[in-house]
Design an enzyme around this catalytic site. Sequence first.
Site, mmCIF file in Angstrom:
data_model
loop_
_atom_site.group_PDB
_atom_site.id
_atom_site.type_symbol
_atom_site.label_atom_id
_atom_site.label_comp_id
_atom_site.label_asym_id
_atom_site.label_seq_id
_atom_site.Cartn_x
_atom_site.Cartn_y
_atom_site.Cartn_z
ATOM 1 N N HIS A 208 -6.136 5.455 0.262
ATOM 2 C CA HIS A 208 -5.765 5.616 1.673
ATOM 3 C C HIS A 208 -7.007 6.000 2.483
ATOM 4 O O HIS A 208 -7.515 7.115 2.312
ATOM 5 C CB HIS A 208 -4.679 6.684 1.814
ATOM 6 C CG HIS A 208 -3.358 6.259 1.230
ATOM 7 N ND1 HIS A 208 -3.096 6.338 -0.112
ATOM 8 C CD2 HIS A 208 -2.261 5.695 1.814
ATOM 9 C CE1 HIS A 208 -1.862 5.869 -0.336
ATOM 10 N NE2 HIS A 208 -1.341 5.468 0.813
ATOM 11 N N ASP B 229 -4.723 1.711 2.379
ATOM 12 C CA ASP B 229 -3.550 1.695 3.247
ATOM 13 C C ASP B 229 -3.659 2.704 4.388
ATOM 14 O O ASP B 229 -4.382 3.695 4.291
ATOM 15 C CB ASP B 229 -2.297 2.066 2.441
ATOM 16 C CG ASP B 229 -1.824 0.947 1.544
ATOM 17 O OD1 ASP B 229 -2.573 -0.035 1.358
ATOM 18 O OD2 ASP B 229 -0.705 1.068 1.016
HETATM 19 ZN ZN ZN Z 1 1.299 3.541 3.592
#
Ligand code: ZN
Length: 272
Positions: free
Chosen positions: A232, A79
Amino acid sequence: MPNMRRQHLAMELIQALVLALAVSSASTMSARADDCPRKGTLGTSRVLRIDAGAFPRVGLKNYPQTLPLRDHEVVLTFDDGPWPPTTPKVLQALASQCVRATFFLIGKPASEHPDLVKRIAAEGHTIGYHTWSHRSLKQIDPSETTKEIDHGIEAVEMALHGVESTTPSTPFFRFPGFETTPATLDLLQSRGIIVFGADLWASDWQIMTAKQELKLLTDRLRVARKGIILLHDPKAHTAEMLPAFLRYLRENHYHIVHVVPNGPPVDKDGAP
Ligand SMILES: [Zn+2]
């Protein structure tokens, strides 16, 4: 002169080793997604096609249902990119192991780094959407939520195809911070867009070293045994950890599943 001869042989051996190391690191550096599949890599074991009818929302941290994964099968998701300092390192680690993942991109950085967005797609990864600016759709005024979603889709579509469209090429979406409202969930479902939660994560939004992250993630995976993993790519410790994590997956006989949408994308009215 036996001593000199031995020294000479030792020097030759060292030179050969240095050369071998240089060649092997060069081949790692040049590992590319289009060289895949490649022997000796973790690889992507299968492609899983899903549609919003059967799988409107997936991820047991958030929803009652998840993807139909077998024991020791994992889906890697990243993400909050694209982020130039770290996303290329993540892409390199994935390419060197012939692994395909899903990237949920934020619209604003996607509009600023279109080449990186194109590269993610060109290397065979799935691209999902993660709003325009990563504001919580639960905290902002309800009148702004649709715009936040659509603007994010438009920015990624523009980066990918040079076309302004609120119809996503891939109908995959993840809420920032997993913060949903009934109205936003309904909106996405009405458009045939699959909402991704996660089954496990490395908590990599917290400050930690790559080593700590690897331990946390592998400990959790040992318990879960499979699932959609959230990471991430803008986090430097995650980019640093990834090669070791992929090595762990390979050594422990995990399999990578690449998730793609089933059939052509649907338009915003939900019609085919
Ligand atoms: Zn996010």
